[in-house]
Design a protein around this motif. Structure first.
Motif, PDB file in Angstrom:
ATOM      1  N   PHE A   1     -45.548  15.271  73.072  1.00 49.55           N
ATOM      2  CA  PHE A   1     -45.836  13.833  73.038  1.00 49.55           C
ATOM      3  C   PHE A   1     -44.666  13.019  73.574  1.00 49.55           C
ATOM      4  O   PHE A   1     -44.861  11.948  74.160  1.00 49.55           O
ATOM      5  CB  PHE A   1     -46.162  13.420  71.596  1.00 49.55           C
TER       6      PHE A   1
ATOM      7  N   ILE B   1     -52.740  14.408  66.668  1.00 48.89           N
ATOM      8  CA  ILE B   1     -51.290  14.226  66.582  1.00 48.89           C
ATOM      9  C   ILE B   1     -50.911  14.154  65.117  1.00 48.89           C
ATOM     10  O   ILE B   1     -51.562  13.472  64.323  1.00 48.89           O
ATOM     11  CB  ILE B   1     -50.869  12.940  67.326  1.00 48.89           C
TER      12      ILE B   1
ATOM     13  N   VAL C   1     -45.224  12.017  63.938  1.00 45.63           N
ATOM     14  CA  VAL C   1     -44.997  11.326  65.209  1.00 45.63           C
ATOM     15  C   VAL C   1     -45.017   9.816  65.008  1.00 45.63           C
ATOM     16  O   VAL C   1     -44.299   9.072  65.688  1.00 45.63           O
ATOM     17  CB  VAL C   1     -46.062  11.748  66.242  1.00 45.63           C
TER      18      VAL C   1
END
Length: 630
Positions: free
Chosen positions: A463, A490, A494
């Motif tokens: 990412f 995800i 993150v």
């Protein structure tokens, strides 16, 4: 305690608008002889007695408060402050005595004051309310005689000097305490740090390692201890002299500190031995990578005093909790492993347990194999269906990578994904998964199978790659897959790393039309505020919560809360790891929209998944129609 008549600060400031008063004070307090003093001198001459000692004061005059303020400020600048002041209460047309006193104390709060008055202009309470009186003020009622003036002048000047002496003694005492504290700190530093390398020593190692073990035990984490010994250092020390040996040790220490991570610590344990503490270790491969970097850093030749020296080291590794649960055990196990490395050729590392050595070598073999597997087309994708929990319709598929090793057979992702993440190979691996999953989704679409969303896991490292967004666009264009048919999963972690940058990437993905899912929700640090800021479409409840919803009230409450929160935010909620009928019933009762897990189907090949799409899976949600697949 006796005090000489002329010791200390005898400076007095008289503030009065009447010149005659100043003359009177000069006669009473000045150094010249007045009539009484002269008579005492004559009597002493006639009768042979000693002359009484007369205290002399340095007397200055001011006729208004403003003038007095200027004189007090000047005296302070010259470091010749006044000890006391006599202040008249009424001094027209300027400030009265109280205002003058107030102004003087603002610039010199140590000044002792006698306020002279014949009237009751202010009550004591009024002055106390206006001034911070303390013990600096006496009231002298007019008319007064010379004895009162002398007594007051003597008492207040001596009091000022005693206060100054006390302040000096206190300052000296504070300095002594500060010096002693600094000495203790220096002594503590000498006791806990190596004087040559400035690294923490063996004594501090015991304390730090004990603390690290306590934290690891509480958080159920691992840590590693590395014991490093220089190979044949005595030859250098004895052959080239101790100064060169010491310089080499300092260089070694610097290289060790520069090589390890910021979360790790380096200690000097003995003459040519160092210990490293690695507190954030999830699997042995991390220790291997750091050990290799350390040994490689030490092999680089170094110029010391005109000599090109090359040194190697042997390194032993012990891990908590496998090799010990206290500091001494871990250090001794790591040291034993270091000696084993020396006995087996030096310039290498060893884990304490033989089976750990085998495991570490196997993981090293996996890393080497990963670098070749992409080129050899050894990876395949399997797909696990996501079902609508009310209708049983297949709404999506999660692409899960498998490694078909030519010698070891099918290798579980749990075995090679962590190694791929540590080595950076996760980036090309993720790119391959993304491209292959999108290609397969397009194949199913072209075969006129029911539409679905294809979910692909994205690692944090992937990412953060600079070309991440461009890579997504390129794959969608290459495979001609509609962006809304792609769902990127995800993890929560993150979201809290560089929030503004993450938000920008999320928004760019949404602008493309790609769907976004938060994977393993509930295990990280997300909050409602994060979910409201980020353009998220899906929440995936982590299977660790789903597993015990039938027996653990806390997990049941967490799952229920996540479902409610997701529904209130108009997000699609998917439960991972559904394995029993009981779990399905709970999720249906709490209006969870979708689920995936072994209760419905394991991850299957693309061909098998196409069959599931064609035949449907309503029976997996309604067992009266069809029995669940185990």
């Amino acid at each position: 305690m006796s005090r000489s008549a002329n010791t200390g600060n005898r400076r007095i400031l008289l503030i009065d608008d009447n010149p005659a008063i100043h003359q009177d004070f000069q006669k009473i307090l000045g150094a010249g002889l007045n009539s009484e003093a002269a008579l005492n001198s004559v009597e002493a001459a006639l009768f042979g007695d000693s002359v009484p000692v007369r205290q002399a004061f340095a007397l200055d005059s001011a006729y208004q408060g403003q003038e007095a303020l200027a004189m007090v400020m000047a005296a302070l600048e010259q470091n010749r402050p006044y000890a006391m002041a006599f202040i008249d209460m009424r001094m027209p047309p300027g400030w009265d005595g109280v205002e003058t006193l107030e102004r003087l104390w603002q610039v010199d709060p140590r000044l002792q004051v006698a306020l002279c008055t014949a009237y009751s202009d202010y009550s004591w309470e009024q002055m106390a309310e206006r001034l911070d009186l303390g013990d600096r003020l006496l009231i002298l009622k007019k008319p007064f005689d010379s004895i009162e003036i002398r007594q007051m002048a003597s008492a207040l000047t001596v009091k000022w000097q005693m206060a100054q002496d006390a302040a000096i003694k206190m300052s000296n005492l504070e300095q002594v305490v500060e010096d002693r504290a600094l000495e203790l700190l220096n002594m503590s530093h000498l006791l806990q740090y190596d004087a040559l390398t400035e690294l923490p020593n063996a004594a501090l190692l015991q304390d730090r390692l004990t603390q690290a073990i306590a934290i690891a035990r509480r958080q159920r984490k691992q840590l590693a201890v590395m014991f490093l010994g220089l190979d044949r250092f005595k030859r250098i020390n004895n052959g080239m002299g101790h100064p060169i040996g010491d310089a080499l040790l300092k260089t070694v220490a610097g290289r060790l500190v520069a090589t390890v991570r910021q979360s790790d610590s380096v200690f000097r344990h003995g003459a040519d031995e160092f210990v490293l503490l690695l507190t954030d270790v999830t699997h042995p491969q991390q220790s291997i990578g750091i050990a290799q970097k350390l040994l490689a850093a030490l092999r680089v030749p170094q110029c010391i005093a005109g000599h090109d020296l090359s040194v190697t080291a042997s390194l032993g590794i012990g891990t908590y909790p496998d090799d010990g649960e206290d500091a001494e055990s871990l250090i001794s196990k790591a040291e034993a492993a270091m000696h084993n490395a020396k006995e087996n050729g030096r310039d290498d590392f060893r884990f304490f347990k033989p089976d750990m050595n085998q495991c570490a070598r196997a993981q090293q073999s996996i890393e080497i194999g990963l670098r070749q597997a992409l080129a050899r087309h050894e990876f395949v994708l399997h797909y696990q269906p996501k079902l609508n929990l009310q209708t049983g319709a297949i709404t999506g598929a999660e692409a899960l990578i498998r490694w078909q090793h030519p010698e070891r057979g099918m290798i579980s992702p749990a075995e090679f994904i962590p190694i791929a993440e540590d080595s950076g190979l996760i980036v090309p691996l993720s790119q391959w998964v993304l491209r292959e999953a999108c290609r397969q989704a397009r194949v199913w679409r072209d075969a006129h199978l029911p539409p679905l969303s294809m979910a692909v896991n994205i690692s944090a490292l992937d990412f953060r790659q600079r070309g991440f967004l461009q890579g997504i666009r390129a794959v969608l264009e290459e495979t001609q897959l509609a962006p809304h048919a792609l769902e990127l999963e995800i993890t929560e972690g993150v979201l809290i790393q560089d929030v503004e940058s993450t938000l920008s990437v999320f928004q760019a993905l949404k602008d493309m039309g790609v769907r976004l899912a938060i994977d393993d929700f509930g295990t990280g640090y997300s909050s409602l505020s994060y979910l409201r800021r980020f353009p998220v479409d899906v929440l995936k409840i982590d299977q660790s919560f789903v597993r015990d919803i039938g027996t653990d009230e806390n997990d049941a409450a967490i799952v229920s809360a996540i479902i409610g929160m997701g529904n209130s935010l108009k997000l699609r909620v998917i439960a991972e790891g559904v394995e029993t009928r009981e779990q399905l019933v709970f999720l249906q009762a709490h209006r969870c929209e979708e689920g995936q897990g072994f209760y419905f189907s394991r991850a299957v090949t693309a061909e098998a998944f196409a069959t599931l799409l064609a035949e449907g899976m309503a029976g997996r949600v309604h067992p009266s129609v069809r029995q669940p697949c185990r």
